[in-house]
Design a protein around this motif. Structure first.
Motif, PDB file in Angstrom:
ATOM      1  N   GLN A 234      30.874 -22.918  40.186  1.00  0.00           N
ATOM      2  CA  GLN A 234      29.663 -23.559  40.689  1.00  0.00           C
ATOM      3  C   GLN A 234      28.721 -22.529  41.327  1.00  0.00           C
ATOM      4  O   GLN A 234      28.209 -22.716  42.421  1.00  0.00           O
ATOM      5  CB  GLN A 234      30.004 -24.649  41.715  1.00  0.00           C
ATOM      6  CG  GLN A 234      30.956 -25.704  41.202  1.00  0.00           C
ATOM      7  CD  GLN A 234      31.344 -26.701  42.270  1.00  0.00           C
ATOM      8  OE1 GLN A 234      30.550 -27.011  43.171  1.00  0.00           O
ATOM      9  NE2 GLN A 234      32.563 -27.212  42.184  1.00  0.00           N
ATOM     10  N   ALA A 235      28.514 -21.433  40.610  1.00  0.00           N
ATOM     11  CA  ALA A 235      27.707 -20.342  41.165  1.00  0.00           C
ATOM     12  C   ALA A 235      26.229 -20.672  41.205  1.00  0.00           C
ATOM     13  O   ALA A 235      25.470 -20.076  41.961  1.00  0.00           O
ATOM     14  CB  ALA A 235      27.923 -19.069  40.337  1.00  0.00           C
ATOM     15  N   GLY A 236      25.772 -21.645  40.399  1.00  0.00           N
ATOM     16  CA  GLY A 236      24.358 -21.988  40.391  1.00  0.00           C
ATOM     17  C   GLY A 236      23.557 -20.994  39.560  1.00  0.00           C
ATOM     18  O   GLY A 236      24.061 -19.979  39.075  1.00  0.00           O
ATOM     19  N   VAL A 237      22.280 -21.290  39.400  1.00  0.00           N
ATOM     20  CA  VAL A 237      21.388 -20.466  38.594  1.00  0.00           C
ATOM     21  C   VAL A 237      20.471 -19.678  39.510  1.00  0.00           C
ATOM     22  O   VAL A 237      19.932 -20.218  40.482  1.00  0.00           O
ATOM     23  CB  VAL A 237      20.560 -21.335  37.624  1.00  0.00           C
ATOM     24  CG1 VAL A 237      19.603 -20.470  36.806  1.00  0.00           C
ATOM     25  CG2 VAL A 237      21.481 -22.135  36.710  1.00  0.00           C
ATOM     26  N   CYS A 238      20.279 -18.414  39.209  1.00  0.00           N
ATOM     27  CA  CYS A 238      19.395 -17.567  40.011  1.00  0.00           C
ATOM     28  C   CYS A 238      17.958 -18.064  39.861  1.00  0.00           C
ATOM     29  O   CYS A 238      17.469 -18.293  38.753  1.00  0.00           O
ATOM     30  CB  CYS A 238      19.503 -16.120  39.545  1.00  0.00           C
ATOM     31  SG  CYS A 238      18.587 -14.953  40.583  1.00  0.00           S
ATOM     32  N   LYS A 239      17.272 -18.246  40.980  1.00  0.00           N
ATOM     33  CA  LYS A 239      15.924 -18.812  40.978  1.00  0.00           C
ATOM     34  C   LYS A 239      14.832 -17.785  40.714  1.00  0.00           C
ATOM     35  O   LYS A 239      13.660 -18.150  40.665  1.00  0.00           O
ATOM     36  CB  LYS A 239      15.657 -19.497  42.318  1.00  0.00           C
ATOM     37  CG  LYS A 239      16.547 -20.703  42.579  1.00  0.00           C
ATOM     38  CD  LYS A 239      16.244 -21.323  43.936  1.00  0.00           C
ATOM     39  CE  LYS A 239      17.163 -22.510  44.201  1.00  0.00           C
ATOM     40  NZ  LYS A 239      16.897 -23.111  45.542  1.00  0.00           N
ATOM     41  N   VAL A 240      15.196 -16.530  40.583  1.00  0.00           N
ATOM     42  CA  VAL A 240      14.201 -15.478  40.372  1.00  0.00           C
ATOM     43  C   VAL A 240      14.488 -14.790  39.050  1.00  0.00           C
ATOM     44  O   VAL A 240      15.625 -14.403  38.769  1.00  0.00           O
ATOM     45  CB  VAL A 240      14.215 -14.454  41.529  1.00  0.00           C
ATOM     46  CG1 VAL A 240      13.194 -13.348  41.280  1.00  0.00           C
ATOM     47  CG2 VAL A 240      13.931 -15.151  42.848  1.00  0.00           C
TER      48      VAL A 240
END
Length: 744
Positions: free
Chosen positions: A324-330
């Motif tokens: 569940q690392a998530g997606v980098c927003k940049v």
């Protein structure tokens, strides 16, 4: 040769291979009764490896394959500490890598024996720190915090620890205390960002500001915090590795933890069981997001070690949906200043820019920080700067940097001394950045607040000994040397005769041709500022002339009494006693109490000093040049005979001297502006024209003295009085003395 760990189901993200490395050292003889050597500390200092073996420091130069023992250490030591800088070729960077401490951990801090080396550990000397005798507690270590321009000393007392610092302003207080229930190893993360990692088998702490605030590392699962500290996670740490932005932990339970050393907080996530642990395994980052696990393998037939390498791609591991690392927003963060080093001198300003492109629909917040806010101040502005081809908004960040002292936003007691050179690291990162942003590393640059090494001071050298044929530049470059007789110099600067003659080698590459100055002419050097081979300006600054070899054959034209000194002037004897080891290079504005405490100094600071550091009171000029009957047309003074024109100006308790060379003895035109003002007289401009008749004509000082009776007698030849208008002599206020001198 392929070789794997038993059951290495998770190491297939990258290959496992065995490397033959290491060196074989021949042993000429075996010594009995020594036992097994114990290595308690190791540190890489540039191209050498320092090892503390059986409480002694040894140096191994792995490029030259050379072993030696360090010198200068007189007591047992247990640890060495230092840092490394990767901005090669820069002197500030080299100083960082060369600085090493050696010490014995566990003594009382007031009695601890601490050694310091600026030669990468080859030579040590005893280290002393002001007010260390007043500190209470057990000595836990000493470290050079270059990003804060401080030396930090770790104090341990009753299972609590805190740092004491060496210099203003942090030497007035301590860092915040933190738990220290057992000895912690301290790892200085690379990059000069002030990141420290404290760890033992049961604890893991991080500081992002060189020990001023130390916090526990959290353990997370996705966005959920499982444990607020490693202590509560109940794991046993075996090995720790870090780079500028990443942290990895290998435990004895075959678990691998990974996290980022963020600008706001630090946390770890646990990867799936790797089954890669062994008692001798260690971690190492080889690049951003690339982690290696090294395990030494003995070879029964060869005295060197093989190393088994398991290489892990962190970005690939983080793609596991269970994490569940998530997606980098940049999508993009870049700046031209990344991994560069800059210099800001006094009152200069540095402008940096960066570009950020966020992922559509997100609003990430960029954060800019400096590791040494006491020295380096910043101001940042962000604005939209167009769009990408796929419609993403581009954001430009403008960063202004200058010495904190000059921003005017902080209390003067908060900022560090303007006279102390410092360094600081600037970091641009994203607030609350997702752990999946492995490749989006922070942008950093190293800022030196001090002397700009691209600038240099050049003394104007138009009148050189080479130009006039006194010396040959070819001969000067051929290891030129000269002899100073023992009757003329004193190496201790005490004005006493030396015991032997001194041979002085002239460094032509550094100094060029010597300046040519006459012994009886006061000389003021013209100081020029050059940058990158281009002339910038003439520097109007204070300076000190040093006699490097202790010559004492020069004389002074005035005594302290006749010069009107309000206190005894300094001399080399008193200055060298005050300076100690730094003598004679410590005569500056800080050691001039006789001048600075004088009421007349407030006026005199605006005027250059050519003959004396004291100011004469105002009085009518009575001296006159005397005509000698043997040489009609020549005038004699106490200065001897030479082709000079000397003008002395006296007004309201101050005296200024000006000396100019004459092209010939017939006619000279001189102009000097802005000589100051007082309530009685304003001398804004002086023009003097000297011709063979030496008549008092062509003198127009713009003075406005109070009315006074005319002078009863005409001035003698060569003596010119102040005139408030042509043809009217007041004899009051400003006074000008003209002496024309020609060789006899």
């Amino acid at each position: 040769m392929d070789s794997g760990f038993p059951g290495d189901a998770k190491c297939e993200q990258k290959s496992i291979r065995t490397l033959r490395t290491g060196k074989v050292f021949p042993v000429e003889e075996k010594t009995q009764g020594v036992g097994t050597p114990e290595v308690t500390s190791a540190h890489f200092a540039g191209s050498v490896l320092l090892l503390v073996v059986n409480q002694k420091v040894y140096v191994y130069d792995y490029e030259a394959n050379f072993w030696t023992a360090s010198t200068g250490i007189q007591h047992p030591v247990s640890h060495v500490s230092g840092d490394n800088c990767c901005y090669s070729g820069n002197s500030f960077c080299m100083d960082i890598s060369n600085s090493v401490f050696a010490y014995l951990r566990g003594d009382q801090v007031s009695q601890a024996n601490i050694y310091f080396s600026n030669s990468r550990g080859y030579r040590f000397q005893k280290y002393t720190q002001e007010r260390r005798a007043e500190l209470v507690g057990t000595f836990g270590g000493i470290f050079s915090f270059h990003s804060l321009s401080q030396v930090g000393l770790l104090l341990v007392d009753e299972q609590m620890a805190m740092f004491s610092y060496s210099d203003h302003p942090l030497n007035r207080s301590f860092g915040l205390p933190f738990d220290y229930d057992r000895a912690l190893d301290i790892l200085i993360a690379p990059g000069q960002k002030g990141i420290l990692i404290f760890w033992s088998e049961k604890n893991l702490l991080v500081s992002r500001n060189s020990g001023q605030l130390v916090e526990s590392v959290q353990v997370r699962e996705g966005q959920r915090i499982l444990y607020n500290s490693i202590v509560k996670a109940n794991i046993t740490i075996h090995s720790v590795a870090a780079n500028e932005n990443e942290l990895a932990v290998l435990t004895e339970g075959n678990n691998l933890y990974y996290g980022s050393l963020g600008i706001q907080s630090s946390s770890l996530i646990k990867f799936a069981d790797q089954n890669i642990w062994s008692q001798e395994a260690v971690l190492m980052f080889t690049d951003v997001g690339m982690l290696e696990i090294l395990t030494p393998l003995r070879d029964v037939l060869f005295p060197a070690f093989d190393f088994q390498k398991c290489r892990l791609n962190i970005q690939a591991l983080l793609m596991d949906p269970q994490l569940q690392a998530g997606v980098c927003k940049v999508e993009l963060l870049q700046g031209e200043f990344e991994n560069k080093m800059y210099t800001i001198d006094m009152n200069s300003q540095l402008e940096l820019t960066a570009l950020m492109i966020p992922r559509p629909g997100t609003l990430p917040v960029p954060l800019v920080s400096v590791s040494n806010p006491h020295s380096l101040g910043l101001q940042a502005v962000i604005c939209e700067d167009g769009y990408t081809y796929d419609g993403n908004t581009k954001h430009r960040l403008n960063i202004s940097l200058k010495q904190q002292h000059h921003w005017g936003r902080a209390d003067p007691n908060f900022t560090s001394s303007i006279k102390r050179p410092t360094i600081s690291t600037i970091t641009l990162d994203i607030a609350n950045k997702e752990i999946s942003c492995v490749d989006l590393k922070p942008l950093t640059a190293l800022i030196s607040v001090g002397c700009d090494l691209e600038k240099k001071i050049v003394i104007q050298n138009e009148l050189s000994a080479c130009y006039h044929g006194v010396l040959d530049p070819v001969a000067l470059q051929d290891n030129y040397s000269y002899i100073i007789e023992r009757e003329a110099y004193d190496p201790n600067f005490q004005g006493q005769q030396a015991k032997k003659d001194l041979e002085v080698h002239y460094p032509y590459e550094k100094l060029g041709c010597p300046l040519l100055a006459y012994y009886d002419i006061p000389w003021k050097p013209v100081v020029e500022l050059w940058r990158e081979g281009k002339f910038q300006e003439v520097v109007e600054a204070e300076y000190v002339l040093l006699e490097m070899n202790g010559l004492f054959t020069y004389t002074y034209s005035l005594t302290a009494s006749t010069a009107g000194c309000s206190a005894q002037p300094q001399n080399w004897t008193t200055i060298t006693k005050m300076a100690g080891d730094t003598a004679p290079f410590s005569w500056d504005r800080e050691v001039r109490p006789a001048l600075l405490n004088s009421p007349r100094a407030r006026l005199g600071r605006r005027l250059p000093v050519l003959r004396s550091v004291c100011w004469e009171p105002a009085r009518p000029v009575q001296a006159a040049a005397n005509r000698t009957p043997e040489t009609p047309g020549a005038f004699k003074s106490s200065m001897g005979f030479s082709r000079i024109l000397e003008v002395e100006v006296q007004y309201q308790g101050a005296s200024r001297f000006g000396v100019w060379f004459m092209g010939d003895a017939s006619c000279v035109l001189i102009e000097q502006k802005g000589w100051g003002s007082s309530s009685r007289c304003v001398c804004a401009q002086v023009r003097v024209q000297s011709c063979p008749t030496l008549q008092p004509r062509g003198l127009w000082p713009r003075c406005r003295p109070p009315p006074a009776p005319p002078h009863p007698h005409p001035p003698p030849p060569g003596l010119l009085w102040a005139w408030d208008s042509p043809g009217k002599n007041t004899g009051v206020g400003c006074h000008f003395l003209l002496q024309a001198q020609v060789p006899l």
